[in-house]
Write a protein that holds these residues in place. Structure first.
Motif, mmCIF file in Angstrom:
data_model
loop_
_atom_site.group_PDB
_atom_site.id
_atom_site.type_symbol
_atom_site.label_atom_id
_atom_site.label_comp_id
_atom_site.label_asym_id
_atom_site.label_seq_id
_atom_site.Cartn_x
_atom_site.Cartn_y
_atom_site.Cartn_z
ATOM 1 N N TYR A 1 0.801 -1.231 0.000
ATOM 2 C CA TYR A 1 0.000 0.000 0.000
ATOM 3 C C TYR A 1 0.827 1.272 0.000
ATOM 4 O O TYR A 1 0.289 2.349 -0.229
ATOM 5 N N TYR A 2 2.145 1.183 0.275
ATOM 6 C CA TYR A 2 2.982 2.388 0.256
ATOM 7 C C TYR A 2 3.503 2.706 -1.143
ATOM 8 O O TYR A 2 4.213 3.689 -1.332
ATOM 9 N N GLN A 3 3.188 1.838 -2.112
ATOM 10 C CA GLN A 3 3.621 2.124 -3.484
ATOM 11 C C GLN A 3 2.769 3.260 -4.067
ATOM 12 O O GLN A 3 1.633 3.480 -3.633
ATOM 13 N N VAL B 1 8.454 -9.006 10.451
ATOM 14 C CA VAL B 1 8.881 -9.405 9.092
ATOM 15 C C VAL B 1 9.844 -8.416 8.466
ATOM 16 O O VAL B 1 10.526 -8.753 7.502
ATOM 17 N N ASN B 2 9.874 -7.189 9.015
ATOM 18 C CA ASN B 2 10.830 -6.187 8.510
ATOM 19 C C ASN B 2 12.228 -6.553 8.992
ATOM 20 O O ASN B 2 12.844 -5.854 9.796
ATOM 21 N N THR B 3 12.743 -7.677 8.500
ATOM 22 C CA THR B 3 14.084 -8.165 8.847
ATOM 23 C C THR B 3 14.626 -8.932 7.634
ATOM 24 O O THR B 3 13.850 -9.499 6.855
ATOM 25 N N CYS C 1 11.353 2.550 12.931
ATOM 26 C CA CYS C 1 11.199 3.004 11.545
ATOM 27 C C CYS C 1 11.578 4.481 11.466
ATOM 28 O O CYS C 1 11.015 5.301 12.190
ATOM 29 N N PRO C 2 12.519 4.829 10.573
ATOM 30 C CA PRO C 2 12.953 6.234 10.503
ATOM 31 C C PRO C 2 11.851 7.177 10.045
ATOM 32 O O PRO C 2 11.976 8.392 10.213
ATOM 33 N N ILE C 3 10.777 6.621 9.497
ATOM 34 C CA ILE C 3 9.671 7.468 9.019
ATOM 35 C C ILE C 3 8.645 7.636 10.151
ATOM 36 O O ILE C 3 8.383 8.756 10.605
ATOM 37 N N HIS C 4 8.079 6.518 10.591
ATOM 38 C CA HIS C 4 7.023 6.590 11.611
ATOM 39 C C HIS C 4 7.526 7.159 12.942
ATOM 40 O O HIS C 4 6.778 7.826 13.662
ATOM 41 N N ALA C 5 8.801 6.866 13.273
ATOM 42 C CA ALA C 5 9.316 7.308 14.572
ATOM 43 C C ALA C 5 9.439 8.833 14.651
ATOM 44 O O ALA C 5 9.561 9.387 15.736
ATOM 45 N N PRO D 1 1.244 1.133 14.191
ATOM 46 C CA PRO D 1 1.917 0.870 15.481
ATOM 47 C C PRO D 1 3.430 1.022 15.448
ATOM 48 O O PRO D 1 4.077 0.794 16.476
ATOM 49 N N GLU D 2 4.010 1.395 14.307
ATOM 50 C CA GLU D 2 5.433 1.737 14.291
ATOM 51 C C GLU D 2 5.653 3.145 14.852
ATOM 52 O O GLU D 2 6.790 3.584 15.015
ATOM 53 N N CYS D 3 4.547 3.869 15.140
ATOM 54 C CA CYS D 3 4.667 5.201 15.744
ATOM 55 C C CYS D 3 4.963 5.052 17.236
ATOM 56 O O CYS D 3 4.639 4.035 17.862
ATOM 57 N N VAL E 1 6.826 9.816 4.258
ATOM 58 C CA VAL E 1 7.121 9.356 2.887
ATOM 59 C C VAL E 1 8.321 8.413 2.994
ATOM 60 O O VAL E 1 9.384 8.836 3.444
ATOM 61 N N CYS E 2 8.136 7.155 2.620
ATOM 62 C CA CYS E 2 9.249 6.184 2.679
ATOM 63 C C CYS E 2 9.991 6.228 1.346
ATOM 64 O O CYS E 2 9.493 5.719 0.336
ATOM 65 N N GLN E 3 11.162 6.834 1.368
ATOM 66 C CA GLN E 3 11.927 7.013 0.119
ATOM 67 C C GLN E 3 12.290 5.672 -0.505
ATOM 68 O O GLN E 3 12.390 5.560 -1.727
ATOM 69 N N ASP E 4 12.494 4.652 0.315
ATOM 70 C CA ASP E 4 12.840 3.343 -0.245
ATOM 71 C C ASP E 4 11.652 2.755 -0.999
ATOM 72 O O ASP E 4 11.817 2.207 -2.097
ATOM 73 N N MET E 5 10.455 2.854 -0.427
ATOM 74 C CA MET E 5 9.266 2.361 -1.144
ATOM 75 C C MET E 5 9.115 3.104 -2.472
ATOM 76 O O MET E 5 8.704 2.523 -3.480
ATOM 77 N N LYS E 6 9.474 4.384 -2.469
ATOM 78 C CA LYS E 6 9.276 5.214 -3.662
ATOM 79 C C LYS E 6 10.364 4.996 -4.708
ATOM 80 O O LYS E 6 10.308 5.587 -5.798
HETATM 81 FE FE1 SF4 Z 1 10.820 0.313 6.676
HETATM 82 FE FE2 SF4 Z 1 9.793 2.210 5.064
HETATM 83 FE FE3 SF4 Z 1 8.152 0.559 6.428
HETATM 84 FE FE4 SF4 Z 1 9.585 2.390 7.728
HETATM 85 S S1 SF4 Z 1 7.962 2.785 6.214
HETATM 86 S S2 SF4 Z 1 9.327 0.251 8.317
HETATM 87 S S3 SF4 Z 1 11.475 2.453 6.539
HETATM 88 S S4 SF4 Z 1 9.596 -0.023 4.818
#
Ligand code: SF4
Ligand code: 13P
Length: 308
Positions: A28-30, A116-118, A175-179, A202-204, A262-267
């Protein structure tokens, strides 16, 4: 040949994926146009299950590397393609195998619960995987009297520990975005939109979660939005999710909780790269078999616990 518009690219992608029988799975982040050409769009749990049940023998994963790796781990007989293998999750890469082995040495009876983010090598030394949609349900099913090392997202871990009222050990990553979403930014948005409901991932940080009306995975947020009677929603997760929420509730105004989302890696994944991947049938994602077999145990256990 140069394809000048997104419409051209989407047409070519649809033609080639049909011709080569490729099943495209997207997160969904695409970007919205990528979600539109996908055969399946979901959260990270649903993506793993969709890969496992894929009707085609070739799967293209539009998401970051651990998502493609999960597909490769679960589907050893299928070809898994990534259009951009450098798209990664910085949080996933922050933990080392040695961090887990140290916990196991100090707590031989303990369990390692891996988001799973590993990377695959981390899953291979974990007891079970979880995603944000099933972590609480799965941890509730684990023995009560053993220490649990929840890796690597400390925010997700703390939010689950609070929900279950169970102490967990954490790894200091997030997560560098949500945090980066702060309680102040939520309070500011609530002051600007007093009738809006607040939906966060919940990554916030737990202090952000404490201000939310709903906390859940990307799929959970979309479901909640679809059922909500509020006409304004403050969204505390990555902006790509707006595409699906706009489809399920077109009359609702969506407010991004913080511009940082905005997750630059997803983008890094683009229509051009997906088309190139279909043309070249590259990059094939392969996990060394000794690691794959062990990582598959942790992922399969997640699917078993989440679906029972
Ligand atoms: Fe990783 Fe991006 Fe998801 Fe953050 S938003 S957990 S950086 S994939
Ligand atoms: P979901 O499993 O909720 O889709 O989350 C994946 C992710 O990377 C969140 O940042």
């Amino acid at each position: 040949m140069v394809y000048q518009t997104a419409q051209h690219l989407m047409g070519e992608i649809r033609r080639l994926k049909a011709e080569k029988s490729v099943y495209i799975i997207a997160h969904y982040y695409q970007n919205g146009d990528i979600q539109d050409i996908a055969d399946f769009v979901g959260d990270s749990y649903a993506m793993a299950v969709a890969a496992k049940n894929s009707p085609q023998d070739t799967i293209l994963v539009a998401g970051v590397d651990f998502m493609a790796e999960s597909a490769a781990i679960l589907c050893p007989d299928k070809t898994v393609l990534s259009p951009e293998p450098t798209a990664t999750c910085p949080m996933a890469n922050s933990i080392e195998v040695s961090d887990i082995l140290r916990f196991k040495r100090d707590h031989p009876e303990g369990l390692v619960v891996s988001y799973v983010n590993t990377p695959a090598a981390i899953k291979a030394v974990s007891d079970i995987c979880v995603t944000s949609s099933n972590a609480a349900k799965i941890i509730e099913k684990l023995p009560q009297d053993v220490p649990i090392f929840f890796i690597p997202d400390q925010n997700l871990g703390r939010n689950i520990a609070a929900r279950l009222d169970r102490p967990l050990e954490f790894f200091p990553a997030s997560c560098p975005i949500h945090a980066q979403v702060t309680p102040e930014s939520i309070l500011e948005k609530k002051a600007q939109h007093p009738d809006a409901a607040v939906l966060v991932h919940p990554e916030c940080d737990p202090q952000v979660v404490a201000l939310a009306d709903y906390v859940g995975s990307t799929a959970g947020i979309i479901d909640y939005a679809a059922k909500s009677d509020r006409r304004q929603l403050i969204i505390g997760t990555e902006c790509g999710i707006f595409h699906k929420i706009n489809q399920v509730c077109p009359d609702t105004e969506l407010i991004l909780a913080d511009p940082v989302l905005v997750c630059q890696d997803m983008k890094k994944i683009t229509l051009e790269k997906i088309l190139n991947s279909l043309q070249t049938m590259e990059t094939r994602i392969k996990v060394p078999e000794d690691i794959r077999v062990k990582a598959a145990v942790a992922l399969e256990k997640m699917i078993e616990y989440a679906s029972s």
